[in-house]
Scaffold this motif. Structure first.
Motif, PDB file in Angstrom:
ATOM      1  N   LYS A 292      -9.104  -6.512  -2.307  1.00 33.84           N
ATOM      2  CA  LYS A 292      -8.369  -6.518  -3.579  1.00 33.84           C
ATOM      3  C   LYS A 292      -6.864  -6.696  -3.326  1.00 33.84           C
ATOM      4  CE  LYS A 292      -8.186  -5.711  -8.059  1.00 33.84           C
ATOM      5  NZ  LYS A 292      -8.513  -6.819  -8.945  1.00 33.84           N
ATOM      6  N   ILE A 293      -6.343  -5.999  -2.324  1.00 31.67           N
ATOM      7  CA  ILE A 293      -4.910  -6.112  -2.021  1.00 31.67           C
ATOM      8  C   ILE A 293      -4.569  -7.545  -1.607  1.00 31.67           C
ATOM      9  CG2 ILE A 293      -3.117  -5.456  -0.357  1.00 31.67           C
ATOM     10  CD1 ILE A 293      -4.446  -2.689  -0.266  1.00 31.67           C
TER      11      ILE A 293
ATOM     12  N   SER B 131      -8.121   7.440   4.766  1.00 29.78           N
ATOM     13  CA  SER B 131      -9.436   6.880   5.075  1.00 29.78           C
ATOM     14  C   SER B 131     -10.379   7.050   3.880  1.00 29.78           C
ATOM     15  CB  SER B 131      -9.997   7.613   6.287  1.00 29.78           C
ATOM     16  OG  SER B 131     -11.388   7.624   6.254  1.00 29.78           O
ATOM     17  N   PRO B 132     -11.058   5.970   3.482  1.00 27.19           N
ATOM     18  CA  PRO B 132     -12.004   6.098   2.356  1.00 27.19           C
ATOM     19  C   PRO B 132     -13.071   7.160   2.583  1.00 27.19           C
ATOM     20  CG  PRO B 132     -11.655   3.791   2.888  1.00 27.19           C
ATOM     21  CD  PRO B 132     -10.978   4.591   3.969  1.00 27.19           C
TER      22      PRO B 132
ATOM     23  N   ALA C 299     -13.332  -3.166   0.426  1.00 29.45           N
ATOM     24  CA  ALA C 299     -13.104  -3.430  -1.008  1.00 29.45           C
ATOM     25  C   ALA C 299     -11.625  -3.330  -1.349  1.00 29.45           C
ATOM     26  CB  ALA C 299     -13.910  -2.446  -1.858  1.00 29.45           C
ATOM     27  N   VAL C 300     -10.975  -2.317  -0.786  1.00 29.82           N
ATOM     28  CA  VAL C 300      -9.553  -2.114  -1.072  1.00 29.82           C
ATOM     29  C   VAL C 300      -8.724  -3.242  -0.455  1.00 29.82           C
ATOM     30  CG1 VAL C 300      -7.587  -0.580  -0.660  1.00 29.82           C
ATOM     31  CG2 VAL C 300      -9.790   0.376  -1.316  1.00 29.82           C
TER      32      VAL C 300
ATOM     33  N   LEU D 139      -4.393   8.732  -3.555  1.00 29.59           N
ATOM     34  CA  LEU D 139      -3.342   9.153  -2.617  1.00 29.59           C
ATOM     35  C   LEU D 139      -2.161   9.788  -3.350  1.00 29.59           C
ATOM     36  CD1 LEU D 139      -3.483   6.116  -0.203  1.00 29.59           C
ATOM     37  CD2 LEU D 139      -4.294   8.432   0.223  1.00 29.59           C
TER      38      LEU D 139
ATOM     39  N   GLY E  83      -8.796   0.395   8.583  1.00 34.90           N
ATOM     40  CA  GLY E  83      -9.747   1.460   8.241  1.00 34.90           C
ATOM     41  C   GLY E  83      -9.781   1.782   6.764  1.00 34.90           C
ATOM     42  N   ILE E  84      -8.950   1.109   6.011  1.00 36.00           N
ATOM     43  CA  ILE E  84      -8.813   1.467   4.596  1.00 36.00           C
ATOM     44  C   ILE E  84     -10.046   1.084   3.778  1.00 36.00           C
ATOM     45  CG2 ILE E  84      -7.522   0.753   2.537  1.00 36.00           C
ATOM     46  CD1 ILE E  84      -4.987   1.078   4.273  1.00 36.00           C
ATOM     47  N   GLY E  85     -10.786   0.141   4.286  1.00 40.39           N
ATOM     48  CA  GLY E  85     -12.016  -0.199   3.566  1.00 40.39           C
ATOM     49  C   GLY E  85     -11.961  -1.609   3.007  1.00 40.39           C
TER      50      GLY E  85
ATOM     51  N   SER F 193     -11.663  -0.446  -7.193  1.00 44.63           N
ATOM     52  CA  SER F 193     -11.559   0.178  -5.865  1.00 44.63           C
ATOM     53  C   SER F 193     -10.107   0.398  -5.446  1.00 44.63           C
ATOM     54  CB  SER F 193     -12.306  -0.648  -4.822  1.00 44.63           C
ATOM     55  OG  SER F 193     -11.771  -1.953  -4.765  1.00 44.63           O
ATOM     56  N   LEU F 194      -9.247  -0.565  -5.688  1.00 41.00           N
ATOM     57  CA  LEU F 194      -7.854  -0.431  -5.248  1.00 41.00           C
ATOM     58  C   LEU F 194      -7.110   0.619  -6.072  1.00 41.00           C
ATOM     59  CD1 LEU F 194      -5.446  -1.202  -3.555  1.00 41.00           C
ATOM     60  CD2 LEU F 194      -5.047  -3.166  -5.039  1.00 41.00           C
TER      61      LEU F 194
ATOM     62  N   GLU G  25     -15.647  -3.365  -7.813  1.00 43.53           N
ATOM     63  CA  GLU G  25     -14.690  -4.055  -6.922  1.00 43.53           C
ATOM     64  C   GLU G  25     -13.279  -3.935  -7.487  1.00 43.53           C
ATOM     65  OE1 GLU G  25     -16.534  -4.878  -3.687  1.00 43.53           O
ATOM     66  OE2 GLU G  25     -14.727  -6.082  -3.925  1.00 43.53           O
ATOM     67  N   GLU G  26     -13.186  -4.156  -8.788  1.00 46.74           N
ATOM     68  CA  GLU G  26     -11.859  -4.173  -9.416  1.00 46.74           C
ATOM     69  C   GLU G  26     -11.211  -2.789  -9.452  1.00 46.74           C
ATOM     70  OE1 GLU G  26     -12.653  -7.995 -12.339  1.00 46.74           O
ATOM     71  OE2 GLU G  26     -11.890  -6.154 -13.206  1.00 46.74           O
TER      72      GLU G  26
ATOM     73  N   LEU H 178       0.856  -1.192   0.000  1.00 44.79           N
ATOM     74  CA  LEU H 178       0.000   0.000   0.000  1.00 44.79           C
ATOM     75  C   LEU H 178       0.879   1.224   0.000  1.00 44.79           C
ATOM     76  CD1 LEU H 178      -2.755  -0.612   2.644  1.00 44.79           C
ATOM     77  CD2 LEU H 178      -3.097   0.097   0.310  1.00 44.79           C
ATOM     78  N   GLY H 179       0.686   2.080  -0.977  1.00 50.04           N
ATOM     79  CA  GLY H 179       1.507   3.270  -1.065  1.00 50.04           C
ATOM     80  C   GLY H 179       1.485   4.078   0.215  1.00 50.04           C
TER      81      GLY H 179
ATOM     82  N   TYR I 252      -8.231   4.027  -5.120  1.00 49.44           N
ATOM     83  CA  TYR I 252      -7.690   4.390  -3.801  1.00 49.44           C
ATOM     84  C   TYR I 252      -6.228   4.818  -3.907  1.00 49.44           C
ATOM     85  CZ  TYR I 252      -6.281   3.886   1.083  1.00 49.44           C
ATOM     86  OH  TYR I 252      -5.771   4.106   2.335  1.00 49.44           O
ATOM     87  N   GLU I 253      -5.435   4.013  -4.604  1.00 44.59           N
ATOM     88  CA  GLU I 253      -4.001   4.303  -4.665  1.00 44.59           C
ATOM     89  C   GLU I 253      -3.697   5.552  -5.506  1.00 44.59           C
ATOM     90  OE1 GLU I 253      -1.739   0.314  -3.510  1.00 44.59           O
ATOM     91  OE2 GLU I 253      -2.101   0.504  -5.665  1.00 44.59           O
TER      92      GLU I 253
END
Lengths: 147, 407
Positions: free
Chosen positions: A127-128, B368-369, A123-124, B45, A119-121, B37-38, B34-35, A54-55, B41-42
C-alpha cells in the motif's frame, strides 16, 4: 520482502518530450516525494535521500540511483539504499511508445526490502509503495504537461 | 485475492458452500482489507482510533452485508459474513471489533427484536455506515454476569429516565446510537434494552480507554448516563426482554470474534512464512531451521482447528435464523458458537505468540505486524464472553441446565 508492480500510463505529450524527461535524471528525481540532497555523479548516476512515508521509521534514507538505456525507448532506473535498519533495492523499467499524439509508458517495478522495513508486512508495504508510485506518476505528469 | 483467504474460499466453494455471487462480495472484502491495512498499521502505532477504516468499509458496502434486502442490505449468509470478518482481521482486531459490534451484534439485534419503525429508521443507515452502533452491556462491576448491572431506568410519562455507567464499550465514543441495557429501578429482575441516541443530553463520554494492551485502532470508552430521557418507542424487544436480546446478540458476536481470530491466525502465518524465507541466521534462512518449521506447522494446524468449527457454527446460525422458535436449533447454534469462539480465540493468541517467536526481537515490537496481532488477540479471550464463560456454557449445554455453574 519483494513487491512487484506494473502499469501503463498515458502522457499527453509527444514521445520526444517524454523521452527527454525520462532521460533527465534531475527531473525524474524531483518527482520522488519527500526527497532531498540530490547530487549528480555523472550523466546517469545520482544520489539523493528520501524520508520513508512511515510514521515508525523516522529519518532519512540515502539512495544511490542509476539510469541505464536498454535499447530504443527502454530505460531502467535502479535505486539502492541502506539505512534506518533496512535495505531497499528498486528496479524500475520503462518502455516508451507512441500513442497517437500522446506517449504511453509501460512500466514494471520490483522492490526488495530487507530489515526493519521489510518486516512491516506485505500488505502495508504494498500500500505504501503503491501510494508512492502514484505520487511519482502524478508529479511526472504535471512536469511533462508544464514543460 | 489474498492467497490464504483464496484457499479458504476455494475450499468452501468446492464443497458448494460459497456461490459465485458470494465470491464477489468476498472479493470486495479482500480489497477493503488491503486498503485498510496501511491506515490500521499507522493508527495502531499512534495509538489512535482509525476512522479511515469506516470510510473504506462504507465504500465497499461492507456494513450492508448482514442487513436484509428490504432495508438496503445484501442479506448474506452467516458463513459469508464470517469470511468477510476473517479477511478483515488479518491486519489485527481493531477494525474487526467495530465491525463485530455493528454487523454481528447490533444489526441482528434490531433485525430480530426491533419494531418495523425501528428497522426502517436504523437499519438502512447502519447498512451504509452512516449510523455506527455500540452495545452498552458491560459495566464496571458487571462483566460476565450482566444480571448485576447497576444502570437503571424509571418510567416517567411516555419516556424512560436512564442513569448509570457503561464500561469498556467498543465504539462508545464514536457511535451515533447505542443498544443499551438497563434494569428497572422498581424490579431488579427486569432488564430491558433501549436504542439510545449518543448525541442526546444525558449521554457523555467519561473516558476513552487508550491504555490498553492492544486494539489501539478500536474505540473503547466509558459512558456515563445521567437522567437520560428515552422515549418508550425506543425500547427494543419489549420491557423485560433485555437479557434474551443480549444473549442472542452475543451468540452472533461470538461467531464474529471467532471469525476475526481466524484472520489473526492467517496474518500470523503469512508473516511467519515471509520472515522464515527472508531472515538469515546461522548461514541459512531461518525457515530451514527445524524448530522454526515446527512453529509454522503449529500455526497451520491452529488455522485448520480454528476455522472449521467457526464455519460450522455459522452454518448452524443460518439454520437457527430461519426458525427462532426452534429450541433445538438454538441450543445447537449456541453450543457451536461458544465452542468455536473458545477454540479460535485461544489458537489465535497461541499463533500470534508463535509468530512473535519466529520474528525474534523484532516481533516483540509494535512496529512488527505480529507484535500487533499478539497484543490484539489477547482480548479475544475476554470479550464476547471470556474463556471461562465459554467453558461453563459448553459444559452446561452438554450436562444439562441443572448443571449450570453460572446460575
Amino acid at each position: 520482502m519483494r513487491v512487484d508492480f506494473g502499469g501503463d500510463e498515458e502522457f499527453n505529450a509527444p514521445i520526444d518530450k517524454v523521452r527527454s524527461f525520462v532521460m533527465d535524471i534531475k527531473e525524474v528525481a524531483s518527482c520522488i516525494p519527500d526527497s532531498s540532497n540530490f547530487s549528480r555523479t555523472d550523466a546517469n548516476h545520482f544520489t539523493m535521500s528520501i524520508e520513508p512515508g512511515l510514521g515508525v521509521v523516522k529519518g532519512s534514507l540515502p539512495l544511490h540511483c542509476s539510469l541505464e538505456s536498454k535499447g530504443k525507448d527502454n530505460y531502467t532506473y535502479t535505486i539502492e539504499g541502506k539505512g534506518l535498519g533496512s535495505e531497499v533495492s528498486v528496479t524500475l523499467s520503462l518502455n516508451l511508445y507512441e500513442k497517437g499524439n500522446s506517449t504511453g509508458i509501460k512500466w514494471e517495478s520490483s522492490i526488495n526490502i530487507k530489515g526493519i522495513m521489510g518486516g512491516i508486512g506485505e500488505a502495508v508495504i504494498r500500500k505504501i509503495t503503491q501510494e508512492y508510485v502514484e505520487k511519482i506518476i502524478a508529479n511526472a505528469r504535471q512536469k511533462i504537461n508544464e514543460g | 485475492m489474498d492467497d490464504l483467504f483464496s484457499m479458504d474460499v476455494d475450499g468452501l466453494a468446492r464443497l458448494g458452500l460459497v456461490s459465485k455471487d458470494e465470491e464477489k462480495i468476498l472479493s470486495k472484502a479482500d480489497v477493503a482489507a488491503e486498503e485498510t491495512s496501511l491506515s490500521e498499521y499507522e493508527h495502531y502505532l499512534k495509538h489512535e482510533f482509525n476512522s479511515d477504516a469506516i470510510a473504506t468499509a462504507r465504500k465497499h458496502g461492507l456494513f450492508a452485508i448482514n442487513v436484509k434486502k428490504e432495508y438496503g442490505g445484501n442479506e448474506v449468509r452467516p458463513l459469508i459474513h464470517s469470511l468477510v470478518q476473517q479477511r478483515l482481521a488479518q491486519s489485527g482486531l481493531g477494525f474487526p471489533t467495530l465491525y463485530d459490534v455493528q454487523t454481528f451484534i447490533s444489526q441482528p439485534s434490531i433485525s430480530r427484536w426491533g419494531t418495523e419503525e425501528q428497522k426502517k429508521r436504523y437499519l438502512p443507515k447502519s447498512a451504509t455506515g452512516e449510523f455506527i452502533f455500540s452495545f452498552g452491556l458491560t459495566e464496571p462491576e458487571a462483566g460476565s454476569d450482566p444480571r448485576i448491572m447497576k444502570t437503571t431506568y424509571r418510567k416517567e410519562g411516555d419516556s424512560y429516565i436512564i442513569n448509570g455507567e457503561k464500561y469498556l464499550i467498543s465504539n462508545g465514543s464514536i457511535c451515533n446510537y447505542m443498544i443499551l441495557f438497563a434494569k428497572s429501578s422498581e424490579n431488579q429482575n427486569e432488564i430491558t434494552a433501549f436504542i439510545i441516541d449518543a448525541k442526546e443530553n444525558g449521554y457523555s463520554v467519561e473516558a476513552q480507554l487508550r491504555e490498553k494492551i492492544g486494539l489501539f485502532t478500536a474505540d473503547t470508552a466509558m459512558i456515563s448516563l445521567e437522567e437520560m430521557v428515552v422515549h418508550e418507542s425506543e425500547t427494543l424487544g419489549g420491557i423485560g426482554n433485555g437479557l434474551r436480546i443480549a444473549y442472542s446478540a452475543l451468540m452472533s458476536g461470538r461467531i464474529g470474534i471467532g471469525s476475526a481470530c481466524i484472520g489473526v491466525i492467517e496474518g500470523s502465518l503469512k508473516a511467519s512464512i515471509e520472515r522464515s524465507k527472508s531472515r538469515i541466521q546461522h548461514g541459512k534462512e531461518i525457515g530451514k531451521h527445524q524448530l522454526i518449521q515446527q512453529h509454522i506447522s503449529a500455526i497451520k494446524q491452529n488455522l485448520e482447528m480454528a476455522k472449521w468449527p467457526i464455519y460450522n457454527a455459522a452454518i448452524s446460525m443460518e439454520e437457527y435464523n430461519k426458525d427462532y422458535n426452534n429450541k433445538k436449533l438454538l441450543l445447537d447454534a449456541d453450543l457451536k458458537s461458544a465452542t468455536a469462539k473458545r477454540i479460535a480465540s485461544r489458537l489465535a493468541f497461541e499463533s500470534a505468540d508463535r509468530a512473535v517467536q519466529i520474528h525474534g526481537g523484532f516481533g516483540y515490537s509494535l512496529i512488527s505486524p505480529v507484535g500487533q496481532l499478539f497484543c490484539d488477540s489477547r482480548v479475544a479471550r475476554i470479550y464476547e464472553g471470556t474463556d471461562e464463560i465459554q467453558d461453563l456454557k459448553i459444559a452446561a449445554d452438554l450436562l444439562g441446565k441443572e448443571f449450570e455453574a453460572f446460575s
